[in-house]
Design a protein around this motif. Structure first.
Motif, PDB file in Angstrom:
ATOM      1  N   THR A 141       0.841  -1.199   0.000  1.00 48.01           N
ATOM      2  CA  THR A 141       0.000   0.000   0.000  1.00 48.01           C
ATOM      3  C   THR A 141       0.877   1.250   0.000  1.00 48.01           C
ATOM      4  O   THR A 141       2.008   1.227   0.505  1.00 48.01           O
ATOM      5  N   ARG A 142       0.343   2.318  -0.558  1.00 52.31           N
ATOM      6  CA  ARG A 142       1.034   3.615  -0.569  1.00 52.31           C
ATOM      7  C   ARG A 142       0.067   4.685  -0.075  1.00 52.31           C
ATOM      8  O   ARG A 142      -1.119   4.661  -0.406  1.00 52.31           O
ATOM      9  N   VAL A 143       0.586   5.627   0.704  1.00 56.54           N
ATOM     10  CA  VAL A 143      -0.235   6.724   1.223  1.00 56.54           C
ATOM     11  C   VAL A 143       0.520   8.031   1.020  1.00 56.54           C
ATOM     12  O   VAL A 143       1.745   8.049   0.860  1.00 56.54           O
ATOM     13  N   ARG A 144      -0.258   9.125   1.045  1.00 57.08           N
ATOM     14  CA  ARG A 144       0.345  10.447   0.906  1.00 57.08           C
ATOM     15  C   ARG A 144      -0.024  11.264   2.136  1.00 57.08           C
ATOM     16  O   ARG A 144      -1.202  11.434   2.456  1.00 57.08           O
ATOM     17  N   VAL A 145       0.991  11.758   2.836  1.00 52.01           N
ATOM     18  CA  VAL A 145       0.790  12.520   4.065  1.00 52.01           C
ATOM     19  C   VAL A 145       1.491  13.864   3.926  1.00 52.01           C
ATOM     20  O   VAL A 145       2.716  13.923   3.757  1.00 52.01           O
ATOM     21  N   GLY A 147       1.719  15.872   1.539  1.00 52.47           N
ATOM     22  CA  GLY A 147       2.464  16.011   0.301  1.00 52.47           C
ATOM     23  C   GLY A 147       3.611  15.031   0.142  1.00 52.47           C
ATOM     24  O   GLY A 147       4.237  14.984  -0.919  1.00 52.47           O
ATOM     25  N   PHE A 148       3.899  14.236   1.184  1.00 48.88           N
ATOM     26  CA  PHE A 148       4.983  13.249   1.112  1.00 48.88           C
ATOM     27  C   PHE A 148       4.389  11.865   0.865  1.00 48.88           C
ATOM     28  O   PHE A 148       3.351  11.514   1.422  1.00 48.88           O
ATOM     29  N   HIS A 149       5.068  11.110   0.033  1.00 43.04           N
ATOM     30  CA  HIS A 149       4.606   9.762  -0.298  1.00 43.04           C
ATOM     31  C   HIS A 149       5.244   8.746   0.657  1.00 43.04           C
ATOM     32  O   HIS A 149       6.459   8.731   0.849  1.00 43.04           O
ATOM     33  N   PHE A 150       4.407   7.899   1.241  1.00 41.83           N
ATOM     34  CA  PHE A 150       4.866   6.839   2.124  1.00 41.83           C
ATOM     35  C   PHE A 150       4.256   5.519   1.672  1.00 41.83           C
ATOM     36  O   PHE A 150       3.209   5.494   1.024  1.00 41.83           O
ATOM     37  N   SER A 151       4.938   4.449   2.011  1.00 38.69           N
ATOM     38  CA  SER A 151       4.391   3.111   1.802  1.00 38.69           C
ATOM     39  C   SER A 151       4.302   2.423   3.157  1.00 38.69           C
ATOM     40  O   SER A 151       4.751   2.961   4.167  1.00 38.69           O
ATOM     41  N   ASP A 152       3.698   1.239   3.158  1.00 34.49           N
ATOM     42  CA  ASP A 152       3.621   0.499   4.407  1.00 34.49           C
ATOM     43  C   ASP A 152       5.025   0.137   4.915  1.00 34.49           C
ATOM     44  O   ASP A 152       5.228  -0.041   6.115  1.00 34.49           O
ATOM     45  N   SER A 154       7.599   2.159   4.725  1.00 32.18           N
ATOM     46  CA  SER A 154       8.243   3.372   5.244  1.00 32.18           C
ATOM     47  C   SER A 154       8.224   3.415   6.763  1.00 32.18           C
ATOM     48  O   SER A 154       9.193   3.847   7.403  1.00 32.18           O
TER      49      SER A 154
END
Length: 292
Positions: A141-145, A147-152, A154
């Motif tokens: 999974t990938r999320v954006r917090v 403006g920064f992109h994170f994955s599980d 991260s």
């Protein structure tokens, strides 16, 4: 990343290591001897305190390090599920010994007789695990917090960074040694990735785990073969084919194990059908598919 099956399902080596680390850490914590842990030049080349070498493998030197370290050890059980407990036992032993050797060499080069240069704890195994984690565990999974992109993945790296910097130089040094050990394993130095322990040794770890239900695949197949009608004709062949297909329907815990590694559920199910419910073979199929 989905945590998959709860607890230590298919991860007896991880369970044994976490139990050992918890017991050692609590024992020295109760005695108030956290500050006395760690390796120094005097411990190794002066008084030769072998017990400190052993303690440095298991016991964390503070409660925050204990909590972060146990979390990472528990999370990396996904790697044991991926390669199997026998090979993970080899990986554990190799990582611990090689990282400890690097630590001793670093202490010999720095030659500071007064300071504890290396904090105690299974830093070697934890940070060695980051190498196959980076190379072999896919992002699910990938999320954006903000403006920064994170994955599980991260968040696992952030937990590792927190542990790496927990005691500054004293924790950075064993962390780097662990990464070197993990890199050597992945590069297959001394053909270590082909090594296996005898089954009677690896089974000792399995005895620590709670009993789990084994796969009834082999027994089911024998029963099916024994019940095949000897009469010729297409109806019997169709019944046999249907029964075989039913027996190969993947188990939910096997699917969950692959999902916990970051694979898509539908892909995991198809790989298990192709691999006849063999989780290790299904993992190889999925990894090879990703490589292409």
């Amino acid at each position: 990343m989905n945590s998959g099956p709860s607890g230590f399902h298919n991860a007896p080596v991880t369970k044994a290591f976490i139990i050992a680390s918890t017991i050692f850490s609590i024992f020295f914590g109760i005695q108030g001897r956290f500050n006395s842990l760690g390796l120094s030049y005097q411990d190794i080349f002066g008084k030769l305190r072998i017990w400190k070498l052993i303690i440095s493998i298991f016991s964390f030197s503070s409660t925050p390090e204990l909590m972060s370290g146990l979390y990472l050890l528990y999370y990396f059980r996904v790697f044991e599920r991926q390669i199997g407990s026998n090979k993970y036992s080899v990986f554990t032993l190799f990582s611990v010994l090689v990282s400890l050797l690097f630590e001793v060499l670093a202490i010999a080069l720095l030659k500071d007789p007064a300071a504890n240069l290396v904090t105690s704890g299974p830093y070697g195994l934890i940070f060695a695990s980051f190498v196959p984690f980076f190379l072999g565990i896919p992002v699910s999974t990938r999320v954006r917090v903000f403006g920064f992109h994170f994955s599980d993945k991260s968040f696992i790296y952030l937990a590792g960074l927190q542990l790496l910097l927990s005691s500054w130089r004293r924790s950075i040094l064993p962390g780097i040694c662990g990464i070197l050990a993990g890199s050597m394993y992945c590069l297959n130095i001394f053909c270590v990735r082909k090594a296996k322990f005898p089954e009677f040794i690896s089974s000792l770890f399995s005895r620590i785990s709670l009993p789990s239900m084994g796969s009834p695949r082999a027994a089911s197949t024998r029963n099916i073969v024994g019940n095949i009608s000897s009469y010729p004709g297409r109806p019997a062949e169709r019944n046999y084919s249907t029964t075989i297909q039913s027996s190969l329907e993947p188990r939910e815990d096997s699917i969950a194990t692959l999902v916990s590694m970051g694979f898509d559920r539908n892909s995991a199910r198809q790989a298990l059908v192709q691999a006849r419910n063999d989780v290790n073979m299904a993992t190889n199929i999925l990894l090879e598919a990703q490589a292409h």
